[in-house]
Design an enzyme around this catalytic site. Structure first.
Site, PDB file in Angstrom:
ATOM      1  CB  SER A 136      -0.254  -0.716   4.250  1.00  0.00           C
ATOM      2  OG  SER A 136      -0.067   0.667   4.399  1.00  0.00           O
ATOM      3  CE  LYS A 162       0.099   1.707   1.068  1.00  0.00           C
ATOM      4  NZ  LYS A 162      -1.185   1.766   0.332  1.00  0.00           N
ATOM      5  CE  LYS A 164      -0.308   4.458   4.424  1.00  0.00           C
ATOM      6  NZ  LYS A 164      -1.235   5.088   3.467  1.00  0.00           N
ATOM      7  CG  ASP A 189       0.387   5.498   0.319  1.00  0.00           C
ATOM      8  OD1 ASP A 189       0.351   6.581  -0.307  1.00  0.00           O
ATOM      9  OD2 ASP A 189      -0.641   4.913   0.730  1.00  0.00           O
ATOM     10  CD  GLU A 213      -0.839   3.763  -2.473  1.00  0.00           C
ATOM     11  OE1 GLU A 213      -0.237   2.662  -2.462  1.00  0.00           O
ATOM     12  OE2 GLU A 213      -1.871   3.962  -1.818  1.00  0.00           O
ATOM     13  CG  ASP A 238      -5.025   5.600  -2.450  1.00  0.00           C
ATOM     14  OD1 ASP A 238      -6.244   5.671  -2.621  1.00  0.00           O
ATOM     15  OD2 ASP A 238      -4.542   5.283  -1.336  1.00  0.00           O
ATOM     16  CE  LYS A 262      -6.895   2.660  -0.386  1.00  0.00           C
ATOM     17  NZ  LYS A 262      -6.624   3.541   0.772  1.00  0.00           N
ATOM     18  N   GLY A 290      -6.696  -1.034   0.581  1.00  0.00           N
ATOM     19  CA  GLY A 290      -7.554  -1.319   1.729  1.00  0.00           C
ATOM     20  C   GLY A 290      -7.868  -0.085   2.539  1.00  0.00           C
TER      21      GLY A 290
END
Ligand code: OSB
Ligand code: MG
Length: 376
Positions: A136, A162, A164, A189, A213, A238, A262, A290
């Site tokens: 990520s 991934k 952000k 995400d 996400e 998420d 998670k 995570g």
């Protein structure tokens, strides 16, 4: 399981580089290790992963510490427990506070497995010895730096990137990664940042992203459903997923096609396993997310994600992607694009006492069994 003592060890690990999301920046990770010692001498470890700020979800490190000491430990130590599945039902009288519950529940799983002389993986119906993982990547100030960074991760063997994103810092960096690394599984995400900016998400639909996400605000399940109807790219939730019942809800509404699971966000291993089953029953892809875990939580996550339903590479990078150092003697390493799942007793990792002294405070005793045999 006969609990004798419970300790909390407050730790801080500096991150190799600040991690920037749509909602803020993280420079070091604070977390607590919960250490449960049984009368037979076995010791179980759990990680309290909540952040200091209530910006990812509402729980914080401080609220979780309070709930553990004031609500959870009195419940845990008042009842004899022979299996960790009992812990989640015992804790069900406390609403929410999933990360607090998970820190204690997972320590009980580690302890249970050690008392049984088993690895946690022995309790999962299916398992693999090595797994492919993703990474990520935080929001970067400049695209050339981002591409260098992604290039290093791809070269190291990370199978999925991934990124952000936030409104305005999305299409350009994603398209640049897509152009430079056409083969890599790429996703984004948003951590809920696109409220009122749905059209900017629709503009990402031609980039071949494997999923986006949590684009919209937490609890906007119908908003996510409406968005999913208009997008080819699968949505993944998420922050919105807290318990097994949420899976039936989002499946019925059509809010998403994938779940970032998670363990701490859902209160522990018992609930997480129910979610894995619910995802299979409802045709949703599930993968493991995570929380910048240290070696304790990472070992637990790697073991959980070694189960067959986890085919999509999770946010389970090697320790050196996050930190200079770790508090366990066997930090997770990436080899030939795979991470080996810990297979020793319990979560399969041991605390490094020297590192614990360097990055942690002195253990704080939060429960101790009073000796019931009167002394002469
Ligand atoms: O939204 O998945 C998230 C990290 C902290 C809080 C929230 C998130 C993340 C990550 C990185 O994306 C997860 C990791 O690699 O541990
Ligand atoms: Mg997320």
């Amino acid at each position: 399981m006969d609990i004798k003592k419970i300790e909390s060890i407050a730790c801080r690990l500096p991150l190799r580089q600040p991690f920037v999301t749509s909602y803020g920046q993280l420079n070091e990770k604070a977390f607590d290790i919960i250490r449960i010692t049984a009368a037979d001498g076995n010791v179980g470890f759990g990680e309290l992963v909540a952040f200091e700020q209530p910006d990812y979800i509402e729980e914080t490190l401080f609220s979780a510490r309070q709930v553990i000491c004031q609500q959870l430990l009195p419940l845990l130590t008042a009842t004899p427990i022979d299996h960790p599945d009992q812990v989640s039902s015992l804790f069900s009288v406390v609403q929410g506070n999933a990360m607090a519950k998970s820190a204690v529940e997972t320590a009980m799983w580690d302890l249970y497995a050690k008392q049984a002389g088993r690895s946690i993986t022995d309790f999962y119906p299916t398992q693999r010895g090595k797994i492919a993982v993703g990474v990520s990547v935080g929001i970067q100030p400049a695209t050339d730096r981002l591409l260098d960074q992604v290039g290093q991760y791809v070269a190291q063997g990370y199978k999925r990137i991934k990124l952000k994103i936030k409104p305005g810092l999305d299409r350009e960096p994603l398209a640049a990664i897509r152009a430079r690394f056409p083969e890599v599984l790429l996703m984004a995400d948003a951590n809920g940042a696109y409220v009122g900016h749905e059209e900017m998400l629709l503009a990402l639909d031609d980039l071949g992203l494997v999923m986006v996400e949590q684009p919209l605000r937490v609890r906007d399940l119908t908003g996510h459903a409406a968005l999913q109807k208009n997008m080819r790219t699968p949505l993944c939730l998420d922050e919105d997923i807290r318990c097994a019942e949420d899976i039936a809800t989002v499946a019925a509404l059509g809010s998403c096609r994938a779940i970032n699971l998670k363990i701490p966000r859902v209160g522990g291993i018992t609930e997480a396993q129910k979610i894995v089953t619910a995802c299979a029953d409802n045709g949703l892809t599930v993968w493991l997310g995570g929380m910048f875990e240290s070696g304790v939580g990472r070992a637990m996550n790697l073991q959980f994600a070694s189960q067959a339903p986890f085919q999509f590479p999770g946010d389970l990078s090697a320790a050196d992607r996050y930190y200079y150092d770790d508090i366990v003697t066997q930090p997770a390493v990436m080899e030939n694009g795979l991470i080996t799942v810990p297979s020793g007793l319990g979560f399969g990792v041991t605390l490094d006492e020297e590192k614990l002294t360097r990055y942690g405070q002195a253990p704080h005793i939060i429960f101790e069994q009073k000796n019931s045999i009167p002394r002469a």
